[in-house]
Design a protein around this motif. Structure first.
Motif, mmCIF file in Angstrom:
data_model
loop_
_atom_site.group_PDB
_atom_site.id
_atom_site.type_symbol
_atom_site.label_atom_id
_atom_site.label_comp_id
_atom_site.label_asym_id
_atom_site.label_seq_id
_atom_site.Cartn_x
_atom_site.Cartn_y
_atom_site.Cartn_z
ATOM 1 N N PHE A 145 2.097 8.989 8.598
ATOM 2 C CA PHE A 145 1.560 7.773 8.896
ATOM 3 C C PHE A 145 0.451 7.328 8.459
ATOM 4 O O PHE A 145 0.469 6.093 8.072
ATOM 5 C CB PHE A 145 1.459 7.708 10.661
ATOM 6 N N GLN A 146 -0.321 8.094 8.347
ATOM 7 C CA GLN A 146 -1.918 7.676 7.687
ATOM 8 C C GLN A 146 -1.897 7.362 6.138
ATOM 9 O O GLN A 146 -2.439 6.159 5.714
ATOM 10 C CB GLN A 146 -2.929 8.725 7.975
ATOM 11 N N MET A 147 -1.149 8.178 5.583
ATOM 12 C CA MET A 147 -0.796 7.580 4.113
ATOM 13 C C MET A 147 -0.099 6.361 3.975
ATOM 14 O O MET A 147 -0.470 5.671 3.213
ATOM 15 C CB MET A 147 0.092 9.017 3.512
ATOM 16 N N VAL A 148 0.883 6.230 4.542
ATOM 17 C CA VAL A 148 1.899 5.145 4.395
ATOM 18 C C VAL A 148 0.960 3.892 4.851
ATOM 19 O O VAL A 148 1.224 2.848 4.452
ATOM 20 C CB VAL A 148 3.089 5.351 5.265
ATOM 21 N N LYS A 149 0.290 4.141 5.982
ATOM 22 C CA LYS A 149 -0.546 2.916 6.520
ATOM 23 C C LYS A 149 -1.373 2.425 5.290
ATOM 24 O O LYS A 149 -1.548 1.096 4.969
ATOM 25 C CB LYS A 149 -1.020 3.209 7.831
ATOM 26 N N SER A 150 -2.256 3.083 4.867
ATOM 27 C CA SER A 150 -3.107 2.820 3.811
ATOM 28 C C SER A 150 -2.324 2.334 2.675
ATOM 29 O O SER A 150 -2.804 1.180 2.218
ATOM 30 C CB SER A 150 -3.824 4.227 3.577
ATOM 31 N N ALA A 151 -1.191 2.811 2.252
ATOM 32 C CA ALA A 151 -0.542 2.260 1.132
ATOM 33 C C ALA A 151 0.122 0.915 1.323
ATOM 34 O O ALA A 151 0.183 -0.047 0.506
ATOM 35 C CB ALA A 151 0.393 3.151 0.454
ATOM 36 N N CYS A 152 0.539 0.795 2.540
ATOM 37 C CA CYS A 152 1.292 -0.575 2.838
ATOM 38 C C CYS A 152 0.137 -1.711 2.715
ATOM 39 O O CYS A 152 0.384 -2.674 2.709
ATOM 40 C CB CYS A 152 2.094 -0.489 4.078
ATOM 41 N N GLU A 153 -1.155 -1.280 3.562
ATOM 42 C CA GLU A 153 -2.035 -2.469 3.525
ATOM 43 C C GLU A 153 -2.579 -2.696 2.191
ATOM 44 O O GLU A 153 -2.652 -3.934 1.970
ATOM 45 C CB GLU A 153 -3.361 -1.741 4.429
ATOM 46 N N THR A 154 -2.626 -1.526 1.296
ATOM 47 C CA THR A 154 -2.837 -1.989 -0.100
ATOM 48 C C THR A 154 -1.996 -3.054 -0.556
ATOM 49 O O THR A 154 -2.109 -3.925 -1.441
ATOM 50 C CB THR A 154 -3.036 -1.043 -1.051
ATOM 51 N N ILE A 155 -0.634 -2.629 -0.684
ATOM 52 C CA ILE A 155 0.439 -3.441 -1.236
ATOM 53 C C ILE A 155 0.495 -5.082 -0.445
ATOM 54 O O ILE A 155 0.382 -5.875 -1.417
ATOM 55 C CB ILE A 155 1.904 -3.125 -0.672
ATOM 56 N N ALA A 156 0.024 -5.225 0.689
ATOM 57 C CA ALA A 156 0.086 -6.517 1.205
ATOM 58 C C ALA A 156 -1.241 -7.507 0.843
ATOM 59 O O ALA A 156 -1.188 -8.265 0.385
ATOM 60 C CB ALA A 156 -0.233 -6.380 2.963
ATOM 61 N N ASP A 157 -2.309 -6.386 0.733
ATOM 62 C CA ASP A 157 -3.581 -7.194 0.080
ATOM 63 C C ASP A 157 -3.268 -7.635 -1.389
ATOM 64 O O ASP A 157 -3.533 -8.666 -1.761
ATOM 65 C CB ASP A 157 -4.737 -5.994 -0.096
ATOM 66 N N LYS A 158 -2.434 -6.870 -2.439
ATOM 67 C CA LYS A 158 -2.089 -7.120 -3.569
ATOM 68 C C LYS A 158 -1.216 -8.212 -3.600
ATOM 69 O O LYS A 158 -1.466 -9.170 -4.595
ATOM 70 C CB LYS A 158 -1.399 -6.092 -4.452
ATOM 71 N N GLU A 160 -0.989 -10.748 -1.395
ATOM 72 C CA GLU A 160 -1.832 -11.875 -0.930
ATOM 73 C C GLU A 160 -2.837 -12.411 -2.005
ATOM 74 O O GLU A 160 -3.054 -13.433 -2.118
ATOM 75 C CB GLU A 160 -2.747 -11.720 0.361
ATOM 76 N N SER A 161 -3.127 -11.464 -2.864
ATOM 77 C CA SER A 161 -4.058 -11.859 -3.934
ATOM 78 C C SER A 161 -3.377 -12.170 -5.191
ATOM 79 O O SER A 161 -4.181 -12.631 -5.941
ATOM 80 C CB SER A 161 -5.127 -10.555 -4.280
ATOM 81 N N GLY A 162 -2.094 -12.132 -5.227
ATOM 82 C CA GLY A 162 -1.461 -12.748 -6.318
ATOM 83 C C GLY A 162 -1.348 -11.771 -7.463
ATOM 84 O O GLY A 162 -0.581 -12.118 -8.515
ATOM 85 N N GLU A 163 -1.720 -10.327 -7.222
ATOM 86 C CA GLU A 163 -1.448 -9.217 -8.042
ATOM 87 C C GLU A 163 0.227 -9.046 -8.326
ATOM 88 O O GLU A 163 0.585 -8.844 -9.345
ATOM 89 C CB GLU A 163 -2.288 -8.063 -7.688
ATOM 90 N N TYR A 164 0.792 -8.913 -7.205
ATOM 91 C CA TYR A 164 2.288 -8.739 -7.095
ATOM 92 C C TYR A 164 2.911 -10.087 -6.735
ATOM 93 O O TYR A 164 2.497 -10.885 -5.601
ATOM 94 C CB TYR A 164 2.678 -7.909 -6.166
ATOM 95 N N SER A 165 3.709 -10.602 -7.673
ATOM 96 C CA SER A 165 4.295 -11.912 -7.220
ATOM 97 C C SER A 165 5.843 -11.929 -7.667
ATOM 98 O O SER A 165 6.181 -11.160 -8.559
ATOM 99 C CB SER A 165 3.680 -13.083 -7.709
#
Ligand code: 4NP
Length: 165
Positions: A145-158, A160-165
């Motif tokens: 749970f903890q690993m997945v949560k951290s990775a998913c928040e980072t994906i969402a940040d990326k 939102e920031s336009g790093e992934y589009s």
């Protein structure tokens, strides 16, 4: 949201493990919850490289750990990864190196560029694995749970920031 062939389409993310009953439904349900909370136009799904659990809900222990943290994954059902998923999704996340190898074995050289290790989002280039909790104790599910949560928040940040589009 991203532009493809002149039209806006949601970004599509696929989470993949072996059975699609522990790690990938956790990542799938977590990512769905985060994008909903942040009002992001992202579609998320999950799959397993194996067929043993097709049609099954997530493992009860994974469901319980997720729910303790306020994430309901009970509605998800397991399905097997298919080669067509390379065309349907923009990024395909593997939970471990074996999943990565099983997925990439089905793709063309172009397609396998979409496949990433989930934990590379938080530990770039290390190819760390989300450990399979299936045969272990409850602490394994909490760790997932903890690993997945951290990775998913980072994906969402990326996204939102336009790093992934
Ligand atoms: P998952 O865990 O790949 O995280 O869904 C597993 C679930 C079931 C099995 C192996 C791993 N199994 O062998 O049935």
């Amino acid at each position: 949201m991203t532009i493809r062939q002149g039209i806006f389409v949601p970004m599509k993310i696929l989470m993949v493990c072996l059975g699609n009953i522990c790690r990938s439904p956790m990542a799938d349900g977590m990512m769905r919850q985060i994008v909903k909370e942040r009002n992001m136009d992202v579609e998320v799904d999950g799959a397993g490289t194996a067929s043993y659990h097709v049609g099954d809900p997530p493992d009860r222990r994974m469901q319980a750990t997720a729910l303790e943290h306020g994430v309901d994954i009970s509605y998800l059902r397991a399905r097997q990864f298919v080669a067509e998923d390379f065309d349907r999704f923009d990024i395909i996340y593997a939970m471990d190196r074996s999943n990565y190898n099983n997925i990439t074995a089905l793709g063309t050289p172009d397609q396998i560029g979409k496949v990433k290790m989930l934990l590379d989002e938080i530990h770039p280039g290390k190819r760390l694995e989300v450990p399979d909790p299936y045969y272990g104790g409850d602490e394994g599910f909490e760790a997932v749970f903890q690993m997945v949560k951290s990775a998913c928040e980072t994906i969402a940040d990326k996204i939102e920031s336009g790093e992934y589009s």
